[in-house]
Design an enzyme around this catalytic site. Structure first.
Site, PDB file in Angstrom:
ATOM      1  N   GLY A 139     -23.193  29.863   8.368  1.00  0.00           N
ATOM      2  CA  GLY A 139     -23.662  30.849   7.127  1.00  0.00           C
ATOM      3  C   GLY A 139     -22.763  31.160   6.133  1.00  0.00           C
ATOM      4  N   GLN A 140     -21.903  30.320   6.081  1.00  0.00           N
ATOM      5  CA  GLN A 140     -20.737  30.357   4.667  1.00  0.00           C
ATOM      6  C   GLN A 140     -21.529  30.068   3.419  1.00  0.00           C
ATOM      7  OE1 GLN A 140     -16.756  28.720   5.314  1.00  0.00           O
ATOM      8  NE2 GLN A 140     -16.247  29.700   3.587  1.00  0.00           N
ATOM      9  N   ASP A 165     -18.754  44.049  -1.909  1.00  0.00           N
ATOM     10  CA  ASP A 165     -19.604  42.612  -1.935  1.00  0.00           C
ATOM     11  C   ASP A 165     -20.833  43.115  -2.902  1.00  0.00           C
ATOM     12  OD1 ASP A 165     -20.558  40.389   0.365  1.00  0.00           O
ATOM     13  OD2 ASP A 165     -22.126  40.998  -1.071  1.00  0.00           O
ATOM     14  N   ILE A 166     -21.237  42.125  -3.843  1.00  0.00           N
ATOM     15  CA  ILE A 166     -22.183  42.609  -4.974  1.00  0.00           C
ATOM     16  C   ILE A 166     -23.720  42.480  -4.150  1.00  0.00           C
ATOM     17  CG2 ILE A 166     -23.125  39.914  -4.957  1.00  0.00           C
ATOM     18  CD1 ILE A 166     -22.551  40.428  -7.998  1.00  0.00           C
ATOM     19  N   HIS A 212     -12.925  34.319   3.605  1.00  0.00           N
ATOM     20  CA  HIS A 212     -13.125  35.791   3.427  1.00  0.00           C
ATOM     21  C   HIS A 212     -13.621  36.460   4.570  1.00  0.00           C
ATOM     22  CE1 HIS A 212     -16.879  33.674   2.332  1.00  0.00           C
ATOM     23  NE2 HIS A 212     -17.465  34.751   2.659  1.00  0.00           N
ATOM     24  N   HIS A 272     -15.872  39.743   5.954  1.00  0.00           N
ATOM     25  CA  HIS A 272     -16.554  40.870   5.528  1.00  0.00           C
ATOM     26  C   HIS A 272     -15.930  41.978   6.557  1.00  0.00           C
ATOM     27  CE1 HIS A 272     -20.020  38.372   3.970  1.00  0.00           C
ATOM     28  NE2 HIS A 272     -19.520  37.221   4.544  1.00  0.00           N
ATOM     29  N   ASN A 276     -17.708  34.100   8.404  1.00  0.00           N
ATOM     30  CA  ASN A 276     -18.804  33.130   8.432  1.00  0.00           C
ATOM     31  C   ASN A 276     -18.152  31.721   8.101  1.00  0.00           C
ATOM     32  OD1 ASN A 276     -21.167  34.880   9.014  1.00  0.00           O
ATOM     33  ND2 ASN A 276     -21.090  34.979   6.937  1.00  0.00           N
TER      34      ASN A 276
HETATM   35  P1  5GP Z   1     -20.692  34.236   3.270  1.00  0.00           P
HETATM   36  O1  5GP Z   1     -22.048  34.021   3.354  1.00  0.00           O
HETATM   37  O2  5GP Z   1     -20.114  33.009   2.648  1.00  0.00           O
HETATM   38  O3  5GP Z   1     -20.016  34.673   4.422  1.00  0.00           O
HETATM   39  O4  5GP Z   1     -20.805  35.656   2.150  1.00  0.00           O
HETATM   40  C1  5GP Z   1     -20.509  35.553   0.810  1.00  0.00           C
HETATM   41  C2  5GP Z   1     -20.595  36.851   0.169  1.00  0.00           C
HETATM   42  O5  5GP Z   1     -20.101  36.936  -1.109  1.00  0.00           O
HETATM   43  C3  5GP Z   1     -21.993  37.449   0.217  1.00  0.00           C
HETATM   44  O6  5GP Z   1     -22.265  38.652   0.947  1.00  0.00           O
HETATM   45  C4  5GP Z   1     -22.590  37.736  -1.155  1.00  0.00           C
HETATM   46  O7  5GP Z   1     -23.110  38.726  -1.280  1.00  0.00           O
HETATM   47  C5  5GP Z   1     -21.001  37.707  -1.786  1.00  0.00           C
HETATM   48  N1  5GP Z   1     -21.112  37.265  -3.490  1.00  0.00           N
HETATM   49  C6  5GP Z   1     -21.383  36.127  -3.713  1.00  0.00           C
HETATM   50  N2  5GP Z   1     -21.018  36.125  -5.076  1.00  0.00           N
HETATM   51  C7  5GP Z   1     -20.562  37.566  -5.433  1.00  0.00           C
HETATM   52  C8  5GP Z   1     -19.962  37.789  -6.575  1.00  0.00           C
HETATM   53  O8  5GP Z   1     -19.779  37.243  -7.795  1.00  0.00           O
HETATM   54  N3  5GP Z   1     -19.140  39.101  -6.388  1.00  0.00           N
HETATM   55  C9  5GP Z   1     -19.035  39.785  -5.350  1.00  0.00           C
HETATM   56  N4  5GP Z   1     -18.510  41.111  -5.258  1.00  0.00           N
HETATM   57  N5  5GP Z   1     -19.688  39.383  -4.212  1.00  0.00           N
HETATM   58  C10 5GP Z   1     -20.285  38.146  -4.197  1.00  0.00           C
END
Ligand code: 5GP
Ligand code: ZN
Length: 111
Positions: free
Chosen positions: A94-95, A32-33, A101, A103, A88
């Site tokens: 919170g998605q 994760d970034i 995906h 986590h 999420n």
């Molecule tokens: P969500 O909130 O959709 O469950 O999680 C999305 C996740 O994707 C977040 O934890 C966010 O930091 C990660 N993320 C968003 N954009 C990028 C990206 O360009 N590269 C990587 N490696 N992670 C990303």
């Protein structure tokens, strides 16, 4: 199959660079970034499925493959005493990225 506007589809196609830790013909896992733990991976299907809400019976093998892979991914990151998984779903879940995906977090908080 692929959504041209989807960040995770771009990661799969190597259009956006990322720290890949695992891939096979069905899934990709990468760091994760913005990690919220010492280890914070995202496991995604190669197939663009927006969220758990879009999962169908035909995805049964794919989703079980993803879940069964999680302990191995955790062990490969040195997580032997446990890990956390989060999915999420949707706006109120919170998605942020509309590509399914999981986590995988562990090794303690970095906040
Ligand atoms: P969500 O909130 O959709 O469950 O999680 C999305 C996740 O994707 C977040 O934890 C966010 O930091 C990660 N993320 C968003 N954009 C990028 C990206 O360009 N590269 C990587 N490696 N992670 C990303
Ligand atoms: Zn996608």
């Amino acid at each position: 199959m692929r959504d041209p506007d989807c960040i995770f589809c771009k990661i799969i196609d190597r259009e956006i660079p990322t720290d890949l830790v695992y891939e096979d013909d069905q899934v990709v896992a990468f760091k994760d970034i913005q990690p919220r733990a010492k280890t914070h991976l995202l496991l995604i299907p190669r197939l663009h499925i927006s969220s758990l809400e879009q999962l169908e019976q035909k995805h049964q093998h794919l989703i079980s493959h993803m879940v069964l892979l999680l302990p191995t991914l955790a062990h490969n990151q040195g997580l032997y005493t446990g890990f956390r998984t989060i999915i999420n779903t949707g706006l109120d879940g919170g998605q942020e990225i509309d590509h399914l995906h999981i986590h995988l977090l562990g090794g303690g908080s970095i906040e």
